[in-house]
Motif scaffolding. Structure first.
Motif, short mmCIF file in Angstrom:
data_model
loop_
_atom_site.label_atom_id
_atom_site.label_comp_id
_atom_site.label_asym_id
_atom_site.label_seq_id
_atom_site.Cartn_x
_atom_site.Cartn_y
_atom_site.Cartn_z
N UNK A 72 0.84 -1.19 0.00
CA UNK A 72 0.00 0.00 0.00
C UNK A 72 0.88 1.25 0.00
N UNK A 73 0.29 2.38 -0.36
CA UNK A 73 1.04 3.64 -0.47
C UNK A 73 1.43 4.13 0.92
N UNK A 74 2.67 4.49 1.08
CA UNK A 74 3.15 5.08 2.34
C UNK A 74 2.75 6.55 2.43
N UNK A 75 2.60 7.09 3.64
CA UNK A 75 2.37 8.53 3.79
C UNK A 75 3.52 9.33 3.19
N UNK A 76 3.19 10.48 2.60
CA UNK A 76 4.16 11.33 1.94
C UNK A 76 4.27 12.68 2.66
N UNK A 77 5.40 13.35 2.46
CA UNK A 77 5.62 14.65 3.08
C UNK A 77 5.08 15.80 2.22
N UNK A 78 3.87 15.61 1.73
CA UNK A 78 3.20 16.63 0.94
C UNK A 78 1.70 16.37 1.02
N UNK A 79 0.93 17.41 1.22
CA UNK A 79 -0.51 17.23 1.36
C UNK A 79 -1.14 16.81 0.04
N UNK A 80 -2.08 15.86 0.12
CA UNK A 80 -2.86 15.47 -1.05
C UNK A 80 -4.16 14.87 -0.57
#
Length: 806
Positions: free
Chosen positions: A170-178
């Motif tokens: 699954x997709x990991x959390x990223x350091x950019x809002x989306x």
């Protein structure tokens, strides 16, 4: 071994797929050289060997699909993956909850839904082993990629698996809002909605949440009960919290997921009925169980009148059962809840990487199925499968020298569970003995404890700059314990006395031999231990920049265990698979053509085979696993990708399997059964498709079409004696070939960041079967089939804003 003509045909077909421009719906990234404008197939990073590598330099047969490729191929659960990789089949439909998915790769699978039986193909979500097939059709939400590994996986993963592994990330959390919202609607009143949000909580901390909802009307209808079947209502949520150190040498990911699915039962149809069966013509039809007066036509006449044909393919005639004449009828249903939590910690110290995966998985699947699909409750079963599994894995990988690196690990898991099945043969039987007055509803009931510990070490040594040696060893220790509490009449004390002619008259309600000899306690404890090795050894050679060759041999085992339905049956031992595999991976014509091929031969010793027998009075068909013979199996697999022009991506895969029992290795009371065909082994399987992307003034349009084909499969075999109708029963246990055509047209808008997609599955309205259950000449006198999905279509609208990944 395979005939040369068959191998030649496979090679010719694979080349034709590449040149003609047909492909599978597995999107592969396209790279572009900014200076020259040239295009080609980009590198794909996989973790098939627990380290990040280019898929074209991994000496493993692996299919990798990105999250976008999964969307394009309309993969929403594990059953859909069958359309994306060679040698992979997924069977649905069973005398259990409808959420079960039975995965087989290279002919290695298990059709038993028991909590005491491990699957032959391991499923991992973010590195966490999913132990039960009851979680097979849960929603695959917010996936980053899927990796399908083919062949024995014994030395690098948490569990041994003889068939292969499905690695889902699954997709990991990223350091950019989306954020993303989506909604869709289709025929059968199908609605889908969902939302995702990715929020940075600091310089190194981020949170990602995802929710999906699905609902639809039934694909079929129960005409007797006037209610839908194969409907669905599903809620799925996933959350991940990630913290990573500024230097990237330490990270912690906490994850959790939950899925709840409900439906009104499976679409099981009556395929044939035998009026001369032991039951046909004997029992009268009594529409009112409280009324002892027989009325209506004979059972045989009813059964014959409802054998299905193409005109009523999506109709079933099943009914329910009542455990007591004074309570309402129990109707078909499925209710599956699954959830899990995990903590993944990674640390880099010098040239060594350390990983810890701590996880807990829970699943509770309950369902009721009318096994015979007639309007008479010939055999109705309500089953429950509860699993609670804790696992801990520690991994260490390190570069010991410039030429030598290793990966090692320890794995521990402990699973506890409960499994029960209440079965009512012939709703005509009301009261079987003294008070309390109960219907004849027998119960198989067991508590299960599965414990596994393993240690593994695998090393890679570069003999030269292009030639590499790989060798690995693993040892596994298994403990399998069960407590049986089986009853002749559910709900009554174990020491109550009921008539049972098979036992020679009256006998206690407890149908097993209790540990203490007291039927009132009705507990029989069985324990067994196994330990076994797994290993791999191989060479790979980077012949040129675009040609990679490998040869390897591996061994893995499929865990042993206990049968729960019959206390007298001994434990079955692990089955052991050894194989040899040769393969190449080639990128040609400036990386515009990719062709990967694997050829293998497998030896399977002490194969685990489901055997059906009649138990009880009246005799009820039940099944159990037994070690039954040795098997040899050959196979060829090919995958190809072609980019003929800018914007067009074509791809295909093809597999050929041929196997049989060793002569004289499968012998039982009925004689030598070694000539029987193998179960869930389609000889030929392929997928083809194409995607064309066209830039527009407002965004990007894509047009996708794919077709998947599976040749006939066996789900039942017997001696096939014409005198007892065995040849007819074998024919009914074989599902026909089928091919499914699907497509998707999507328009991505540049501003705002949204996508509108129109999609369709099974566009040609193919009527097909996913599994067969023939019991025509033994106990029930019927044969049933589980029907595949009809044509579906609809549209989906999604809106994404911000960055931070998919």
């Amino acid at each position: 071994m395979m005939k040369r003509a068959n191998v030649g045909a496979m090679l010719f077909a694979s080349t034709a797929l590449s040149i003609s421009g047909v492909s599978l719906a597995q999107a592969v990234p396209v790279a572009k050289d900014a200076a020259s404008g040239a295009i080609g197939i980009a590198d794909i990073v996989v973790t098939a060997r627990r380290i990040e590598e280019n898929v074209q330099t991994v000496p493993v047969a692996v299919t990798a699909l990105s999250g976008d490729a999964l969307t394009t191929a309309q993969v929403s659960d594990i059953t859909d993956l069958q359309r994306t990789a060679p040698s992979l089949t997924v069977a649905t439909g069973a005398p259990s909850a409808s959420s079960f998915a039975f995965v087989a790769i290279r002919g290695q699978g298990s059709l038993n839904a028991s909590v005491a039986v491990d699957p032959a193909v391991a499923i991992y979500i973010d590195g966490v082993y999913v132990p039960r097939p009851s979680q097979g059709q849960v929603e695959l939400t917010d996936l980053d990629r899927a990796e399908i590994l083919r062949g024995p996986q014994g030395t690098l993963f948490g569990r041994n698996s003889t068939g292969g592994a499905l690695n889902l990330f699954t997709v990991d959390p990223q350091q950019e809002f989306s954020a993303r919202i989506k909604a869709g609607y289709g025929n059968y009143n199908a609605f889908q909605g969902g939302a995702m949000v990715n929020v940075p909580l600091g310089d190194q901390l981020a949170l990602r949440l995802n929710y999906d909802y699905k609902e639809r009307d039934g694909y079929g209808r129960n005409v007797t009960l006037d209610r839908p079947v194969n409907d669905l209502k599903s809620h799925a949520v996933r959350g991940k919290l990630k913290w990573e150190a500024p230097d990237g040498n330490f990270s912690v990911v906490l994850a959790g997921d939950y899925n709840h699915q409900k439906d009104s039962g499976q679409l099981v149809t009556l395929a044939a009925a035998n009026p001369l069966s032991p039951l046909g013509g004997i029992f009268p039809l009594d529409p009112n169980p409280a009324d002892a007066t027989p009325v209506g036509p004979s059972l045989a006449a009813i059964m014959n009148s409802f054998a299905h044909n193409k005109s009523n393919w999506y109709e079933t005639n099943g009914t329910g059962y009542s455990a007591n004449a004074n309570v309402p009828l129990l109707l078909p249903y499925n209710d599956t809840k699954t959830y899990g939590f995990s903590a993944t910690v990674k640390a880099s110290v010098g040239s060594a990487d350390i990983k810890s995966i701590t996880a807990y998985r829970y699943s509770n699947a309950r369902g009721f199925i009318d096994l015979d699909a007639t309007p008479i409750p010939v055999l109705s079963t309500e089953s429950g499968y509860l699993s609670k599994a804790f696992s801990q894995e520690l991994q260490l990988s390190a570069d010991l020298t410039d030429r030598f690196n290793i990966i090692s690990g320890l794995y521990y898991s402990r699973e506890t569970g409960v499994e029960f099945s209440d079965f009512q043969p012939f709703g005509l039987f009301k009261d079987m003995g003294p008070p309390p007055s109960v219907g004849y509803v027998g119960r198989n009931d067991a508590d299960i404890t599965n414990t596994t510990f393993g240690g593994y070490l695998q090393g890679y040594y570069n003999l030269t700059d292009k030639l590499r040696l790989a060798a690995g060893l693993r040892w596994t220790w298994d403990k399998r314990a069960v407590e049986l509490h089986n009853l002749q009449v559910s709900g009554a004390p174990g020491n109550a006395v009921y008539f049972n002619s098979a036992a020679g008259g009256f006998r206690p309600n407890c149908t097993i031999v209790p540990d203490d000899g007291n039927p009132a306690n009705c507990t029989q404890t069985n324990r067994v231990k196994f330990d076994y090795p797994a290993w791999t050894i191989g060479l790979d050679y980077q012949a040129t920049d675009g040609l990679f060759l490998y040869a390897k041999s591996s061994r893995a085992s499929h865990a042993g265990g206990w049968n729960l339905r019959i206390g007298a049956v001994p434990a079955f031992s692990p089955e052991e698979l050894t194989d040899v595999e040769f393969g190449f991976k080639a990128d040609m014509f400036d990386r515009r053509l990719r062709l990967n091929m694997a050829v293998f031969h497998s030896w399977l010793k002490d194969s685990q085979r489901v055997v059906s027998v009649g138990v009880g009075n009246p005799p009820i068909s039940t099944s159990f696993i037994s070690n039954a013979g040795d098997i040899q199996l050959d196979g060829v697999e090919l995958e190809t990708v072609l980019i003929p022009w800018r914007g067009m991506q074509v791809q295909g895969n093809l597999s050929y399997l041929s196997g049989k029992f060793d002569r004289g290795s499968f012998v039982d009371a009925s004689g030598d059964r070694s000539n029987e065909p193998l179960i869930q082994v389609p000889q030929v399987q392929y997928s083809i498709g194409a995607t064309q992307v066209v830039p527009t003034g407002i965004g990007e349009a894509s047009f996708h079409l794919d077709y998947s084909y599976v040749s006939s499969q066996r789900f039942y075999t017997s001696q096939g004696n014409p005198a007892n109708g065995g040849d007819v029963q074998n024919r009914l246990g074989k599902i026909p070939i089928y091919g499914l055509l699907s497509g998707r047209i999507a328009l991505k808008f540049d501003n705002p960041g949204s996508e509108l997609a129109v999609w369709g599955r099974n566009l040609t309205k193919k009527k097909y079967v996913t599994r067969a259950f023939p019991d025509l000449y033994t106990d029930l006198g019927i044969a049933t089939e589980y029907v595949g999905e009809p044509r579906t279509y609809g549209l989906t609208l999604s809106y994404t804003f911000g960055g931070g990944g998919r």
